[in-house]
Design an enzyme around this catalytic site. Structure first.
Site, PDB file in Angstrom:
ATOM      1  CG  ASP A 492      -2.219   0.888   1.221  1.00 39.17           C
ATOM      2  OD1 ASP A 492      -2.216   1.564   0.252  1.00 39.17           O
ATOM      3  OD2 ASP A 492      -3.142   0.727   2.179  1.00 39.17           O
ATOM      4  N   GLY A 535      -5.057   3.500  -7.982  1.00 37.79           N
ATOM      5  CA  GLY A 535      -5.446   3.644  -9.334  1.00 37.79           C
ATOM      6  C   GLY A 535      -4.496   4.723  -9.794  1.00 37.79           C
ATOM      7  CG  ASP A 556      -9.554   2.683   1.350  1.00 37.03           C
ATOM      8  OD1 ASP A 556      -8.893   2.373   0.454  1.00 37.03           O
ATOM      9  OD2 ASP A 556      -9.522   2.492   2.876  1.00 37.03           O
TER      10      ASP A 556
HETATM   11  C1  GAL Z   1      -5.769   2.042   2.874  1.00 34.77           C
HETATM   12  C2  GAL Z   1      -6.192   0.605   1.966  1.00 34.77           C
HETATM   13  C3  GAL Z   1      -7.023  -0.245   2.522  1.00 34.77           C
HETATM   14  C4  GAL Z   1      -6.130  -0.666   3.986  1.00 34.77           C
HETATM   15  C5  GAL Z   1      -5.752   0.512   4.729  1.00 34.77           C
HETATM   16  C6  GAL Z   1      -5.069   0.073   5.890  1.00 34.77           C
HETATM   17  O1  GAL Z   1      -4.801   2.837   2.147  1.00 34.77           O
HETATM   18  O2  GAL Z   1      -6.802   1.221   0.890  1.00 34.77           O
HETATM   19  O3  GAL Z   1      -7.377  -1.258   2.018  1.00 34.77           O
HETATM   20  O4  GAL Z   1      -5.348  -1.348   3.635  1.00 34.77           O
HETATM   21  O5  GAL Z   1      -5.040   1.376   4.001  1.00 34.77           O
HETATM   22  O6  GAL Z   1      -4.500   1.137   6.835  1.00 34.77           O
END
Ligand code: GAL
Length: 736
Positions: A492, A535, A556
């Site tokens: 991420d 994306g 999200d």
């Molecule tokens: C976001 C991600 C989520 C989750 C979260 C965890 O950036 O899109 O799916 O992984 O971080 O902190």
């Protein structure tokens, strides 16, 4: 009679007055940065910039700013609002929406906070509405005087600040703090009978007495099917009222239930609606049936772990003809393990039998460089547990998956953010925090069930949840994951935004993923690589070439129709880029009990919206990552996740994503080509009312196709046409 009328009128006026609001939309000041003194009422904020709370701070001179910022407001709170209110005990302060975390101070006293972990330091939570309730006699509140509200905001990324529409202070109203508790599961009886217990409770210190009524309507005709009431609905703080009801659904479809409570003394009403579930997936047969994808890819020399997914009455016996040298099958569990050194496409025939019969299926084990040939089917902790994930919750999920879902092909158990220790070891090695006492042991347990294990990190120094990321430890972390036995990595972007230049170009966006790709390539096991950067840079156009097995195409998801449908119906432009080994990822599933933290709620999607969600994601050849509490899978959710004909569309070996074939005002048609020359077709109703959606036999998409099957019901049908529920779907498979 007349007297009563006057009384009612007086009451109505009284309650109208009671709901008096003090607007907080104007007069805010803003400063970027962080300073504990800014909470103090005496602090001089006259030099701060005037803030417009209908806009984020990016739009107010702080482009791309992530981090701390404070808002302050001076406001007189007149005691007249208290006098005019019916319940005089508490005050609600609504602060629009906050992106992402906040602490709220009233005259220097902390009165509420949202998000955060690790002591008082506020870190990650979620953008959303914030309201804080305080007692009317809280000494921090100065009646008839100037009060200073100070809001400390921490933005983790993207837009930031305090912005929205609902900014006000008011006395908690008679029905505020009264809640219907509709969280319990429906129970299913014979002849489409549904039963459920609902509750009504309050946090107000007021003796509610009145009528609770319950009305079932057919959303197709508007007809009221059933209406019941009880006059004995009495409740107060800590003493809820609960009510059990049953109702017989005439048809297999969703009905609308309206619950209304009317307080006798005040005449004030509160209503809530929900839809009723209906199960389309047929019951699983006791006769053996082999499910799951027809192909599985593994790199040469890397460990193979494959559980033959099969349903049927236990005990089942498993056979595999044509297993390449180096592999062995456990005939009692159906788990295949070992390694194969020679590249090649190995045709295998599986046979699964029990006392009632047997079933065979052709399967290909593709030993080569391409893995993740069909989208991952699994569970991820985030949408259920957020940062509160721990070893026990992961084990529960694994146990439930092994008990109920792996027979349909589900196999990954993925831990999202929140597992990492605060510091690396002296030698730089990453370790789990106290919630995961033995990561290797946990992985071993998951593997012993024939399942695979996933983990999460960020290429930046910190994850989005504020935990340790992989920055400058890529090789070491890949090796640690491999030593633990990890099979899947979600990576991420998060704080990598601080490492990459502002407005990174394509090469700069690819860089951290290419670095980790090469680290993963050095270890001796297959670790599916899931890109999560929302994306950016149209990742779908380069994700495969940069070594991703999947890439998130959006921000999200959340459990609303708006969020799910906006994501799902906007996946056409990336559709051509999906293929075996590399898939678009429109984010994880929001069915079942979700919550992004320790407390969970039933998904806010209606039952028809949930059919749409699973149908659309399967058509899109998306990774299907269940995001709910697996320990409390209700019957409906289980039925959604175990329809083998639906899953077969997602898992089709051709690996193509559906394309948007028709987009009209009130409906859409998506078409996915399948390996056997057939097609999967989704007819989606995007309106709030029933409609008939038809694809005529003469339509180009259906030319030459003579066999039609309703996939959810697993029944042959004669046309591509049907009555489709609001936000619902008709999912078909057609063959020549
Ligand atoms: C976001 C991600 C989520 C989750 C979260 C965890 O950036 O899109 O799916 O992984 O971080 O902190």
């Amino acid at each position: 009679m007349k007297k009563n009328l006057i009384l009612l009128l007086l009451l109505a006026l009284f309650f109208k007055a009671g709901a008096q609001n003090i607007s907080l939309t104007k007069g805010w000041k803003l400063s970027i940065g962080d300073n504990p003194e800014w909470s103090s009422p005496g602090f001089d904020d006259s030099g701060w910039q005037a803030a417009n709370v209908s806009k984020n701070w990016e739009q107010q001179g702080h482009p791309d700013y992530d981090g701390f910022g404070w808002y302050r407001l001076h406001v007189i709170i007149p005691s007249s609002i208290k006098e005019k209110s019916y319940l005089k005990d508490s005050v609600l302060i609504s602060l629009g929406s906050i992106d992402d975390n906040d602490e709220v101070y009233l005259n220097g006293t902390l009165i509420g906070k949202y998000g955060g972990h690790k002591g008082s330091d506020i870190k990650r939570s979620r953008y959303g509405p914030r309201s804080y309730k305080i007692a009317a006699n809280n000494p921090a509140l100065l009646w008839d005087k100037v009060n200073v509200l100070a809001v400390r905001v921490y933005d983790t990324g993207g837009d930031g600040g305090m912005y929205g529409t609902n900014f006000n202070i008011h006395m908690v109203d008679i029905m505020e703090g009264v809640h219907f508790d509709t969280g319990s599961d429906f129970s299913y009886g014979e002849h489409n009978t549904l039963g459920k217990s609902i509750g009504i409770n309050t946090s107000n210190n007021y003796p509610y007495k009145g009528t609770l009524s319950f009305k079932v309507t057919d959303p197709e005709t508007g007809a009221v099917i059933l209406s019941k009431k009880t006059d004995t609905a009495h409740f107060t703080t800590g003493v809820p009222f609960s009510w059990w009801f049953t109702f017989s659904a005439a048809k297999k479809k969703s009905y609308l239930i309206t619950y209304t409570f009317k307080d006798k003394k005040t005449g004030v009403e509160l209503s809530e609606t929900e839809t009723t579930p209906y199960i389309l997936t047929p019951a699983v047969s006791k006769i053996p049936k082999i499910n799951g994808a027809a192909i599985f890819g593994v790199r040469p020399g890397h460990p193979v772990l494959y559980l033959i997914p099969a349903t049927g009455k236990a005990p089942l016996k498993y056979k595999a003809q044509g297993l390449p040298a180096g592999l062995k099958l456990d005939a009692a569990t159906g788990i295949i393990t070992g390694t194969v050194d020679q590249k090649g496409s190995y045709p295998i025939v599986f046979t699964v039998s029990n006392k009632l019969g047997s079933n065979t299926k052709k399967f290909t084990l593709a030993i080569g460089d391409n893995v993740g040939l069909t989208p991952a089917l699994g569970w991820n902790s985030w949408n259920a547990w957020g940062l509160s994930v721990n070893d026990e919750k992961v084990r529960t999920s694994a146990r439930e998956m092994a008990g109920r879902l792996s027979v349909h092909g589900w196999s990954y158990i993925n831990i999202d953010d929140g597992w990492e220790a605060a510091k690396r070891q002296d030698d730089g090695k990453i370790t789990p925090n106290e919630k995961f006492p033995d990561m290797k042991g946990l992985t071993g347990y998951i593997h012993s069930l024939g399942l695979r294990m996933g983990i999460y990190s960020s290429p930046g120094p910190r994850t989005c949840g504020g935990y340790l990321g992989t920055w400058q430890h890529e090789d070491q972390d890949a090796q640690t994951y491999s030593d633990w036995g990890i099979d899947y990595l979600k990576y991420d972007w998060c704080s990598y935004g601080e490492i990459a230049p502002r407005n990174p170009n394509l090469e700069e966006m690819k860089k951290p993923y290419l670095v980790m790709r090469s680290s993963l390539d050095k270890v001796n096991r297959d670790i599916l690589f899931s890109y999560c950067q929302y994306g950016m840079g149209s990742v779908w156009t380069w994700g495969a070439e940069a070594g991703g097995n999947s890439w998130r195409t959006t921000g999200d998801i959340t459990d609303t129709w708006n969020s799910m449908s906006n994501i799902g119906f906007n996946q056409d432009k990336m559709a051509p880029y999906a293929g075996p080994g590399h898939f678009n990822d429109p984010d994880m599933l929001v069915v079942g009990k979700v919550g992004w933290g320790p407390s969970l709620h039933n998904t806010r999607l209606t039952f028809d919206e949930q059919y749409t969600h699973i149908s659309l994601w399967s058509l899109l050849a998306s990774p299907l990552l269940i995001g709910c509490d697996m320990g409390h899978l209700d019957r409906f959710t289980l039925s959604l996740l175990t329809n083998d004909e639906v899953l077969a569309i997602d898992q089709d070996a051709l690996g193509k994503s559906a394309r948007q074939y028709i987009k009209k005002d009130g409906y859409q048609v998506w078409v996915k080509e399948l390996k056997d020359g057939g097609k999967a077709i989704g007819l989606f109703n995007t309106t709030d009312s029933y409609q008939t959606i038809s694809l005529p036999k003469s339509d180009a998409a259906l030319k030459g196709y003579t066999k039609y099957r309703d996939v959810w019901r697993q029944q042959n049908v004669t046309s591509a046409s049907g009555r489709v529920a609001p936000h619902g779907v008709l999912l078909l498979r057609v063959e020549k």
